[in-house]
Structure formats: structure tokens, C-alpha cells
Design a protein around this motif. Structure first.
Motif, PDB file in Angstrom:
ATOM      1  N   GLU A  14       0.835  -1.216   0.000  1.00  0.00           N
ATOM      2  CA  GLU A  14       0.000   0.000   0.000  1.00  0.00           C
ATOM      3  C   GLU A  14       0.859   1.251   0.000  1.00  0.00           C
ATOM      4  N   ARG A  15       1.943   1.219   0.729  1.00  0.00           N
ATOM      5  CA  ARG A  15       2.829   2.384   0.783  1.00  0.00           C
ATOM      6  C   ARG A  15       3.460   2.658  -0.582  1.00  0.00           C
ATOM      7  N   GLU A  18       0.740   3.962  -3.029  1.00  0.00           N
ATOM      8  CA  GLU A  18       0.436   5.366  -2.749  1.00  0.00           C
ATOM      9  C   GLU A  18       1.560   6.282  -3.238  1.00  0.00           C
ATOM     10  N   ALA A  19       2.804   5.836  -3.107  1.00  0.00           N
ATOM     11  CA  ALA A  19       3.950   6.664  -3.488  1.00  0.00           C
ATOM     12  C   ALA A  19       3.981   6.963  -4.987  1.00  0.00           C
ATOM     13  N   ILE A  20       3.422   6.066  -5.804  1.00  0.00           N
ATOM     14  CA  ILE A  20       3.477   6.298  -7.252  1.00  0.00           C
ATOM     15  C   ILE A  20       2.124   6.674  -7.852  1.00  0.00           C
ATOM     16  N   ARG A  21       1.108   6.751  -7.019  1.00  0.00           N
ATOM     17  CA  ARG A  21      -0.270   6.960  -7.490  1.00  0.00           C
ATOM     18  C   ARG A  21      -0.416   8.141  -8.432  1.00  0.00           C
ATOM     19  N   THR A  22       0.227   9.248  -8.149  1.00  0.00           N
ATOM     20  CA  THR A  22       0.030  10.465  -8.946  1.00  0.00           C
ATOM     21  C   THR A  22       1.159  10.737  -9.948  1.00  0.00           C
ATOM     22  N   LEU A  23       2.093   9.814 -10.086  1.00  0.00           N
ATOM     23  CA  LEU A  23       3.240  10.072 -10.954  1.00  0.00           C
ATOM     24  C   LEU A  23       2.895   9.889 -12.431  1.00  0.00           C
ATOM     25  N   SER A  90       4.634  -5.537 -11.932  1.00  0.00           N
ATOM     26  CA  SER A  90       5.621  -5.821 -10.897  1.00  0.00           C
ATOM     27  C   SER A  90       5.090  -5.428  -9.525  1.00  0.00           C
ATOM     28  N   LEU A  91       4.433  -4.270  -9.458  1.00  0.00           N
ATOM     29  CA  LEU A  91       3.861  -3.826  -8.194  1.00  0.00           C
ATOM     30  C   LEU A  91       2.746  -4.772  -7.750  1.00  0.00           C
ATOM     31  N   HIS A 136      12.645  -2.915   5.986  1.00  0.00           N
ATOM     32  CA  HIS A 136      13.520  -1.749   5.778  1.00  0.00           C
ATOM     33  C   HIS A 136      13.899  -1.574   4.319  1.00  0.00           C
ATOM     34  N   HIS A 137      13.888  -2.657   3.559  1.00  0.00           N
ATOM     35  CA  HIS A 137      14.188  -2.570   2.133  1.00  0.00           C
ATOM     36  C   HIS A 137      13.182  -1.657   1.436  1.00  0.00           C
ATOM     37  N   VAL A 138      11.922  -1.834   1.735  1.00  0.00           N
ATOM     38  CA  VAL A 138      10.887  -0.962   1.160  1.00  0.00           C
ATOM     39  C   VAL A 138      11.066   0.465   1.659  1.00  0.00           C
ATOM     40  N   ASP A 139      11.331   0.634   2.956  1.00  0.00           N
ATOM     41  CA  ASP A 139      11.552   1.975   3.507  1.00  0.00           C
ATOM     42  C   ASP A 139      12.679   2.691   2.749  1.00  0.00           C
TER      43      ASP A 139
END
Length: 157
Positions: A14-15, A18-23, A90-91, A136-139
Motif C-alpha cells: 500500500e505504501r 500510494e507513493a506512485i499513485r500520482t506520478l 511488478s507492483l 527496511h528494504h521498502v523503507d
């Protein structure tokens, strides 16, 4: 193992979404420098890394002190053509893998969190340590994606 760590692992998809939603596509493919990854490539990498991570965690759960091999992420990105792969798929794959691994993690009890694998570069790693690494990899990659977005904004001015 803390339920918070499993929840953080579960929330990774989900994170990222959300981070790429508007790109825009241009933002997704922008590379901030030579040998730097675009956000698109980061997403594809995360799916591949998740394949490796789940394999490692399952081996640690199922086998006694399994060997955990390393891989060259840059070689994968270059040789497997990350820039031409489908970041959306991929996502989705990343999210599906995490959703399938969460119940496995939720069923782990007590001393099984201390089961170990032997990573060829990092040495002994417990299941708990592996889970922490993949949270932490995702972070780390979310922070990298933000730096790429900032570089794109500066480049586009």
C-alpha cells in the motif's frame, strides 16, 4: 515476533502504491543520473527482491541452516531490462507475494523466529532479521523514490 513488524511488512504494498499513485510516465522513467535507477526500475527491482526474500524466509523456516545466496541487483536490472518491464504488474506481483507471505509469518511461533540461514555475504541471519531487512528494504526504496522525484522536479524547472 512483533505484530507491528508483520503489519509493517504487510503495509509495504500500500505504501508503494500510494507513493506512485500520482506520478506521470515521465516521472516514473526519469533517471537522476548515470547508473541511477528510475522509479519504474525501483518498482521492478522490489518485485524481484521480494521473490528472493520470500524464498530466503521460506527456506529458513523449512530447512536447517540453509545457504542463502546473494545476487547482483544491478546486473539483474541491466540484464533483465528493468526499464522495459511492466512496473504496474511488478507492483501487483509484489503485493500478491506479500499478501501470501503474511499468513505464513503470522503462523510462526516462538523459537522459529530464531531459525537461521547462512547468507554468503552477511553470514547468519535469523527469520526475524530477514523480515526486518525486507521491511527496511521498502523503507529505503521509498526514500530513494522521493529523492528521484525531487531530482525530477529540479530538472523540470
Amino acid at each position: 515476533m512483533s505484530k507491528e513488524l508483520i503489519a509493517a511488512y504487510s503495509n509495504g504494498y500500500e505504501r508503494l502504491k500510494e507513493a506512485i499513485r500520482t506520478l506521470s510516465e515521465e516521472e516514473m522513467h526519469y533517471k537522476p543520473g548515470h547508473n541511477k535507477w528510475s522509479i519504474h526500475e525501483i518498482i521492478v527491482h522490489l518485485a524481484d527482491a521480494e521473490l528472493v526474500g520470500i524464498h530466503r524466509m521460506k527456506r529458513v523456516l523449512a530447512e536447517d541452516n540453509p545457504a542463502l545466496t546473494a545476487y547482483d541487483q544491478d546486473a539483474w536490472a541491466n540484464s533483465l531490462g528493468y526499464s522495459g518491464q511492466d512496473a504496474g504488474r511488478s507492483l501487483e506481483l509484489f503485493g500478491l507475494m506479500r499478501s501470501m507471505m503474511v499468513p505464513v509469518l503470522e503462523s510462526v511461533e516462538g523459537a522459529d523466529w530464531d531459525r537461521c540461514g547462512i547468507h554468503e555475504e552477511a553470514g547468519p541471519l535469523t527469520l526475524s532479521q530477514l523480515l526486518e531487512r525486507y521491511v527496511h528494504h521498502v523503507d529505503g526504496h521509498l526514500a530513494q523514490m522521493e529523492r528521484v522525484r525531487e531530482a525530477y522536479r529540479e530538472h523540470s524547472v
